[in-house]
Design a protein around this motif. Sequence first.
Motif, short mmCIF file in Angstrom:
data_model
loop_
_atom_site.label_atom_id
_atom_site.label_comp_id
_atom_site.label_asym_id
_atom_site.label_seq_id
_atom_site.Cartn_x
_atom_site.Cartn_y
_atom_site.Cartn_z
N ARG A 67 0.83 -1.20 0.00
CA ARG A 67 0.00 0.00 0.00
C ARG A 67 0.88 1.26 0.00
N PHE A 68 1.99 1.22 0.74
CA PHE A 68 2.92 2.35 0.78
C PHE A 68 3.53 2.58 -0.60
N LEU A 69 3.94 1.51 -1.27
CA LEU A 69 4.50 1.61 -2.61
C LEU A 69 3.49 2.26 -3.56
N LYS A 70 2.24 1.83 -3.50
CA LYS A 70 1.20 2.38 -4.36
C LYS A 70 0.98 3.86 -4.07
N ALA A 71 0.90 4.23 -2.79
CA ALA A 71 0.69 5.63 -2.41
C ALA A 71 1.87 6.50 -2.83
N LEU A 72 3.09 6.01 -2.65
CA LEU A 72 4.28 6.77 -3.05
C LEU A 72 4.30 6.96 -4.56
N ASN A 73 3.97 5.91 -5.29
CA ASN A 73 3.94 5.98 -6.75
C ASN A 73 2.91 7.01 -7.22
N GLU A 74 1.72 7.01 -6.62
CA GLU A 74 0.69 7.98 -6.98
C GLU A 74 1.15 9.41 -6.70
N ASN A 75 1.83 9.61 -5.57
CA ASN A 75 2.32 10.95 -5.22
C ASN A 75 3.43 11.40 -6.15
N ILE A 76 4.29 10.49 -6.58
CA ILE A 76 5.35 10.85 -7.54
C ILE A 76 4.72 11.26 -8.86
N HIS A 77 3.70 10.53 -9.32
CA HIS A 77 3.03 10.90 -10.57
C HIS A 77 2.40 12.30 -10.46
#
Length: 104
Positions: A67-77
């Motif tokens: 979930r952290f990986l997904k949230a970080l990826n969304e924030n980077i985008h």
Amino acid sequence: MSDNNPQQQGQINIELDEKTAEGIYSNLAIINHSASEFVVDFVTIMPGVPKAKVKSRIVLTPQHAKRFLKALNENIHRFEAVNGEIKDTEQPQIPLNFGPTGQA
């Protein structure tokens, strides 16, 4: 009971004290995992200094890590959509040593 209770609405009241709000600078993250947890060590390495300390360690369940990986990826985008692409520069290989080698 009142409908204004945050927990009744599925919300959590999160507090952030002044010291934690300052944050800790890190320019290296070391990630290890087992069958039951992911361990992320945040380190600050300074040029010309042969020793560095782990400044913070976060332990996550595999589900939370994903979930952290997904949230970080969304924030980077979102960041890149506003500020442009984050350039990934080549980093020199850093030999890591976590103290004496274990012996059986």
